[in-house]
Design a protein around this motif. Structure first.
Motif, PDB file in Angstrom:
ATOM      1  N   TYR A   1       0.826  -1.206   0.000  1.00  0.00           N
ATOM      2  CA  TYR A   1       0.000   0.000   0.000  1.00  0.00           C
ATOM      3  C   TYR A   1       0.864   1.261   0.000  1.00  0.00           C
ATOM      4  CZ  TYR A   1      -3.897  -3.109   0.939  1.00  0.00           C
ATOM      5  OH  TYR A   1      -4.822  -4.094   0.835  1.00  0.00           O
ATOM      6  N   LEU A   2       1.965   1.204   0.782  1.00  0.00           N
ATOM      7  CA  LEU A   2       2.869   2.351   0.783  1.00  0.00           C
ATOM      8  C   LEU A   2       3.445   2.591  -0.601  1.00  0.00           C
ATOM      9  CD1 LEU A   2       4.824   1.998   4.154  1.00  0.00           C
ATOM     10  CD2 LEU A   2       3.186   3.757   3.487  1.00  0.00           C
ATOM     11  N   MET A   3       3.730   1.483  -1.286  1.00  0.00           N
ATOM     12  CA  MET A   3       4.322   1.628  -2.614  1.00  0.00           C
ATOM     13  C   MET A   3       3.311   2.150  -3.632  1.00  0.00           C
ATOM     14  SD  MET A   3       6.723  -1.688  -2.927  1.00  0.00           S
ATOM     15  CE  MET A   3       8.441  -1.536  -2.497  1.00  0.00           C
ATOM     16  N   LEU A   4       2.040   1.855  -3.398  1.00  0.00           N
ATOM     17  CA  LEU A   4       1.011   2.322  -4.318  1.00  0.00           C
ATOM     18  C   LEU A   4       0.601   3.760  -4.028  1.00  0.00           C
ATOM     19  CD1 LEU A   4      -1.461  -0.687  -4.557  1.00  0.00           C
ATOM     20  CD2 LEU A   4       0.247   0.027  -6.200  1.00  0.00           C
ATOM     21  N   LEU A   5       0.923   4.218  -2.816  1.00  0.00           N
ATOM     22  CA  LEU A   5       0.397   5.501  -2.358  1.00  0.00           C
ATOM     23  C   LEU A   5       0.652   6.662  -3.320  1.00  0.00           C
ATOM     24  CD1 LEU A   5      -1.251   6.428   0.052  1.00  0.00           C
ATOM     25  CD2 LEU A   5       0.869   7.219   1.115  1.00  0.00           C
ATOM     26  N   PRO A   6       1.906   6.862  -3.780  1.00  0.00           N
ATOM     27  CA  PRO A   6       2.122   8.009  -4.679  1.00  0.00           C
ATOM     28  C   PRO A   6       1.238   7.927  -5.927  1.00  0.00           C
ATOM     29  CG  PRO A   6       4.214   7.013  -4.038  1.00  0.00           C
ATOM     30  CD  PRO A   6       3.140   6.119  -3.518  1.00  0.00           C
ATOM     31  N   ALA A   7       1.181   6.735  -6.524  1.00  0.00           N
ATOM     32  CA  ALA A   7       0.361   6.584  -7.726  1.00  0.00           C
ATOM     33  C   ALA A   7      -1.095   6.877  -7.415  1.00  0.00           C
ATOM     34  CB  ALA A   7       0.514   5.168  -8.297  1.00  0.00           C
ATOM     35  N   LEU A   8      -1.563   6.368  -6.275  1.00  0.00           N
ATOM     36  CA  LEU A   8      -2.958   6.578  -5.900  1.00  0.00           C
ATOM     37  C   LEU A   8      -3.271   8.050  -5.686  1.00  0.00           C
ATOM     38  CD1 LEU A   8      -3.949   3.747  -3.410  1.00  0.00           C
ATOM     39  CD2 LEU A   8      -5.069   4.399  -5.542  1.00  0.00           C
TER      40      LEU A   8
ATOM     41  N   VAL B   1      -5.477  14.187  -9.960  1.00  0.00           N
ATOM     42  CA  VAL B   1      -5.612  14.637 -11.347  1.00  0.00           C
ATOM     43  C   VAL B   1      -6.805  14.008 -12.049  1.00  0.00           C
ATOM     44  CG1 VAL B   1      -4.432  14.835 -13.558  1.00  0.00           C
ATOM     45  CG2 VAL B   1      -3.148  15.072 -11.455  1.00  0.00           C
ATOM     46  N   HIS B   2      -7.213  12.813 -11.617  1.00  0.00           N
ATOM     47  CA  HIS B   2      -8.317  12.179 -12.341  1.00  0.00           C
ATOM     48  C   HIS B   2      -9.610  12.101 -11.538  1.00  0.00           C
ATOM     49  CE1 HIS B   2      -5.162  10.461 -15.110  1.00  0.00           C
ATOM     50  NE2 HIS B   2      -6.007  11.064 -15.897  1.00  0.00           N
ATOM     51  N   LEU B   3      -9.510  11.505 -10.350  1.00  0.00           N
ATOM     52  CA  LEU B   3     -10.758  11.182  -9.659  1.00  0.00           C
ATOM     53  C   LEU B   3     -11.459  12.418  -9.093  1.00  0.00           C
ATOM     54  CD1 LEU B   3     -12.115   8.513  -9.488  1.00  0.00           C
ATOM     55  CD2 LEU B   3     -11.429   8.364  -7.089  1.00  0.00           C
ATOM     56  N   VAL B   4     -10.714  13.241  -8.350  1.00  0.00           N
ATOM     57  CA  VAL B   4     -11.345  14.422  -7.751  1.00  0.00           C
ATOM     58  C   VAL B   4     -11.898  15.364  -8.832  1.00  0.00           C
ATOM     59  CG1 VAL B   4     -10.925  16.470  -6.357  1.00  0.00           C
ATOM     60  CG2 VAL B   4     -10.030  14.261  -5.618  1.00  0.00           C
ATOM     61  N   PRO B   5     -11.094  15.692  -9.861  1.00  0.00           N
ATOM     62  CA  PRO B   5     -11.655  16.535 -10.919  1.00  0.00           C
ATOM     63  C   PRO B   5     -12.851  15.891 -11.606  1.00  0.00           C
ATOM     64  CG  PRO B   5      -9.297  16.439 -11.113  1.00  0.00           C
ATOM     65  CD  PRO B   5      -9.668  15.430 -10.089  1.00  0.00           C
ATOM     66  N   MET B   6     -12.815  14.552 -11.710  1.00  0.00           N
ATOM     67  CA  MET B   6     -13.937  13.903 -12.369  1.00  0.00           C
ATOM     68  C   MET B   6     -15.213  14.079 -11.553  1.00  0.00           C
ATOM     69  SD  MET B   6     -14.309  10.021 -13.568  1.00  0.00           S
ATOM     70  CE  MET B   6     -15.136   9.586 -12.067  1.00  0.00           C
ATOM     71  N   LEU B   7     -15.074  13.883 -10.235  1.00  0.00           N
ATOM     72  CA  LEU B   7     -16.236  14.114  -9.370  1.00  0.00           C
ATOM     73  C   LEU B   7     -16.651  15.582  -9.432  1.00  0.00           C
ATOM     74  CD1 LEU B   7     -15.217  11.895  -6.328  1.00  0.00           C
ATOM     75  CD2 LEU B   7     -16.877  11.402  -8.139  1.00  0.00           C
TER      76      LEU B   7
ATOM     77  N   LEU C   1     -13.395  16.019 -19.644  1.00  0.00           N
ATOM     78  CA  LEU C   1     -14.218  15.954 -18.439  1.00  0.00           C
ATOM     79  C   LEU C   1     -13.494  16.518 -17.226  1.00  0.00           C
ATOM     80  CD1 LEU C   1     -16.650  14.991 -16.732  1.00  0.00           C
ATOM     81  CD2 LEU C   1     -15.633  12.750 -16.695  1.00  0.00           C
ATOM     82  N   PHE C   2     -12.207  16.248 -17.124  1.00  0.00           N
ATOM     83  CA  PHE C   2     -11.533  16.756 -15.930  1.00  0.00           C
ATOM     84  C   PHE C   2     -10.656  17.970 -16.201  1.00  0.00           C
ATOM     85  CE2 PHE C   2      -7.499  14.646 -16.744  1.00  0.00           C
ATOM     86  CZ  PHE C   2      -7.874  13.554 -17.497  1.00  0.00           C
ATOM     87  N   LEU C   3     -10.679  18.445 -17.428  1.00  0.00           N
ATOM     88  CA  LEU C   3      -9.871  19.626 -17.745  1.00  0.00           C
ATOM     89  C   LEU C   3     -10.283  20.836 -16.909  1.00  0.00           C
ATOM     90  CD1 LEU C   3      -7.896  21.231 -19.529  1.00  0.00           C
ATOM     91  CD2 LEU C   3      -9.752  21.563 -21.122  1.00  0.00           C
ATOM     92  N   LEU C   4     -11.555  21.177 -16.964  1.00  0.00           N
ATOM     93  CA  LEU C   4     -11.989  22.399 -16.274  1.00  0.00           C
ATOM     94  C   LEU C   4     -11.950  22.266 -14.757  1.00  0.00           C
ATOM     95  CD1 LEU C   4     -12.984  25.254 -17.044  1.00  0.00           C
ATOM     96  CD2 LEU C   4     -15.125  24.444 -16.084  1.00  0.00           C
TER      97      LEU C   4
ATOM     98  N   VAL D   1       3.499  19.416 -15.210  1.00  0.00           N
ATOM     99  CA  VAL D   1       4.246  18.205 -14.870  1.00  0.00           C
ATOM    100  C   VAL D   1       3.343  17.225 -14.136  1.00  0.00           C
ATOM    101  CG1 VAL D   1       6.115  17.277 -13.448  1.00  0.00           C
ATOM    102  CG2 VAL D   1       6.503  19.312 -14.828  1.00  0.00           C
ATOM    103  N   ILE D   2       2.606  17.734 -13.134  1.00  0.00           N
ATOM    104  CA  ILE D   2       1.732  16.861 -12.349  1.00  0.00           C
ATOM    105  C   ILE D   2       0.675  16.227 -13.249  1.00  0.00           C
ATOM    106  CG2 ILE D   2      -0.004  16.829 -10.516  1.00  0.00           C
ATOM    107  CD1 ILE D   2       1.600  18.972  -9.104  1.00  0.00           C
ATOM    108  N   THR D   3       0.101  17.033 -14.138  1.00  0.00           N
ATOM    109  CA  THR D   3      -0.929  16.504 -15.022  1.00  0.00           C
ATOM    110  C   THR D   3      -0.371  15.446 -15.957  1.00  0.00           C
ATOM    111  OG1 THR D   3      -1.780  18.748 -15.005  1.00  0.00           O
ATOM    112  CG2 THR D   3      -2.799  17.222 -16.507  1.00  0.00           C
TER     113      THR D   3
END
Lengths: 333, 279
Positions: free
Chosen positions: A37-44, A50-56, B119-122, B147-149
């Motif tokens: 889990y520690l090793m996955l943490l950065p990726a998670l 960048v993906h999940l929070v903006p998607m929500l 979808l997640f751009l904005l 970089v993060i993106t």
């Protein structure tokens, strides 16, 4: 290191319960379970940020009347529930009809592009399977479009497709005489064909790459055995090559489908912000609804619908083979 | 495979056609970059009327290409290093441990590939702006934000490829290292990584190419100082005119580093992909 810690901990616990040696192993097993889990943490964390929070966030925005009046202060945008969705799925108004049209164009484009890219990829992979002079050079050449940065390649294509100064019309009209008038490629109905050609040009090398890699894992003995049985080229292709490529194909087709369906870069560089209607891919369509007309609520609702569609397609695609296998097994039994 | 007599002919014809299709834009890119402006404004010519290297000089003045280039190198380089590092740890965990949530993680990470970027751009843009307002950490309009993106764009595929690669390394190697007293991190760095180096290189190339070629986020997330090449290249068209010879020269200049890198390492790329795909 792990062992040192373990002995130290069990040394502390040891005296208390000398009769249960199994306990001594517990800290180690917890350590074991924590490490992955520690090793996955950065990726998670990064995927979350960048993906999940903006998607929500995008899902939330699709429920807001987020028009140009609220861009500076988007938290003040009124909650409108499903109004944006009702607007974009209603084919009787302009927004809904445009979305449906764009969806149909995207679907036709994606199916054609993925099909052609796969066909070219598998043809080239099979034809370069056996050694011949110049094979290495040819492989390198075929992979070059994949290595080129999208915008550099696509901008070059847009030069080729210029009506008056472009190479394509020079060949078709001036040299082959296939048409009287010089056709436009980047506006009007031809733009669909132009987009398809550019897309296939960019994606087929990836199919070629994956299928070449897959073919390297087909044992040569299979072909020898088939040849001994008198199996010709087509039978070997049908009964050995293609079945052996199935695992590669399964992933390849899905990945190509998702990439092509979501492709923004190719139409954006080829046509600019506003694509011609015949080539109005959905990602451009949403971009334009969001950033040109500044209605982010509407754009988000369309994006969410797009995501739902892709989710369903992927789920069906991944579940179908095992479902078939199971029902076949059941009917066999 | 034993070949029927007609196959070599089919091969010559089909592969030649594919080669012409592949080469056409590349040929035009190279020859047009060496043409004077009048050659690219009139009817198409297969060969420059006079060879000139002017476009290669002019591209740096027409737009601040040098700055865009530096920005792209920094952004793509940093994104690559971070992405590969993060992917190595994640892939090692997935490949070597059996833990609850392992399958969920793999599926979730791969499924981010299907998110439409739009979808997640904005929302991401808003998050970056808000994080900046709250903490003073500038993410919007800065190279850090890009970089993060970008590093998350290449992450799913990188993890997937590396898991395939790591799975191919016999566990006996880990175990003998652990017998020697190495913990998981040391095992990873001393045993797994050296063995899987070709795969790591392939993943790095992929991550760099992904960041180097991205257009959508670069068009929204950058300002004048952090602008990268994909957007910079649009500066060669004015309202009246497009300097196609300069566009082609600039395209060539931005393509050469990645194409050279990719082609030099393509062998590793193919084997990395094989390891990832055949499971």
């Amino acid at each position: 290191m792990a062992q040192l810690t373990t002995t130290a901990t069990s040394g502390v616990r040891g005296p208390r319960r000398p009769d249960t040696p199994a306990r001594a192993g517990r800290p180690r097993s917890r350590r074991r379970t924590l490490t992955p889990y520690l090793m996955l943490l950065p990726a998670l964390l990064l995927e979350l940020l960048v993906h999940l929070v903006p998607m929500l966030g995008g899902v939330w925005m699709s429920l807001l009347g987020l028009t140009q009046f609220f861009i500076r202060n988007w938290t003040a945008a009124p909650f409108v529930g499903l109004r944006n969705y009702r607007l974009v799925v209603n084919v009787n108004n302009a927004a809904g009809a445009d979305l449906l049209h764009s969806f149909a164009v995207t679907l036709a484009f994606t199916v054609a592009s993925v099909g052609l890219a796969w066909l070219l990829g598998v043809t080239a992979a099979v034809l370069t399977q056996n050694r011949f002079r110049g094979r290495g050079l040819l492989r390198t050449l075929f992979l070059t479009p994949y290595a080129l940065p999208t915008y550099a390649a696509v901008i070059t294509w847009s030069f080729l497709l210029q009506r008056d100064a472009g190479m394509v019309n020079h060949v078709l009209v001036d040299q082959l005489g296939l048409a009287q008038d010089r056709p436009f490629w980047l506006i009007g109905n031809n733009s669909f064909v132009a987009l398809l050609v550019v897309s296939v040009w960019r994606t087929w090398p990836f199919a070629f790459l994956c299928l070449t890699a897959g073919l390297q894992n087909v044992p040569q003995e299979l072909y020898e055995a088939a040849a001994m049985d008198g199996g010709g080229f087509w039978r070997q292709l049908r009964h050995i090559t293609l079945p052996m490529l199935r695992p590669v194909n399964q992933v390849l087709v899905l990945v190509l489908f998702l990439w092509t369906f979501n492709d923004f870069n190719t139409p954006f560089v080829l046509f600019g912000r506003a694509a011609p209607r015949a080539a109005d891919l959905i990602s451009i369509h949403i971009y334009q609804s969001s950033f040109v007309t500044w209605n982010f609520g509407l754009g988000s609702a369309m994006s969410v619908l797009l995501l739902l569609f892709l989710l369903v397609v992927t789920a069906v695609y991944l579940a179908a083979p095992s479902y078939w296998a199971r029902s076949r097994r059941r009917s066999d039994a | 495979m034993r070949e029927p007599a007609w196959l070599p002919w089919v091969r010559r014809v089909v592969l030649s056609l594919l080669a012409v299709f592949t080469l056409a834009p590349i040929y035009v890119m190279i020859t047009s970059a060496l043409k004077p402006l009048r050659d690219v404004q009139g009817p198409f010519r297969w060969w420059p009327s006079t060879f000139t290297v002017r476009p290669f000089v002019d591209i740096w003045h027409t737009v601040p290409l040098g700055r865009y280039f530096v920005n792209s190198v920094i952004v793509s380089g940093a994104a690559t290093i971070c992405s590969v590092t993060v992917a190595i740890f994640a892939a090692y965990a997935v490949s070597r441990y059996r833990f609850p949530g392992r399958r969920l993680f793999s599926v979730a990470v791969l499924s981010t590939q299907m998110f439409p970027g739009i979808l997640f751009l904005l929302p991401l843009f808003l998050i970056f702006v808000n994080v900046g307002n709250l903490t003073g950490l500038e993410l919007y309009g800065s190279r850090t934000g890009l970089v993060i993106t970008y590093l998350t764009f290449s992450l799913p595929f990188s993890i997937w490829m590396l898991v395939g690669y790591f799975d191919g390394i016999p566990r006996g190697l880990d175990e003998s290292a652990q017998v020697d007293g190495a913990g998981p991190v040391r095992t990873l760095f001393r045993v797994i990584l050296p063995t899987a180096l070709p795969g790591v290189i392939a993943v790095a190339v992929y991550a760099f190419m992904t960041a180097w070629g991205e257009v959508l986020f670069a068009s929204v997330m950058t300002d004048d100082t952090s602008r990268t090449l994909p957007i910079g290249l649009q500066g060669y068209s004015t309202e009246h005119d497009v300097y196609w010879n300069q566009v082609m020269a600039a395209s060539l200049v931005v393509s050469v580093p990645v194409v050279a890198g990719f082609l030099a390492l393509q062998r590793h790329f193919v084997s990395g992909l094989t390891a990832g795909a055949v499971k």
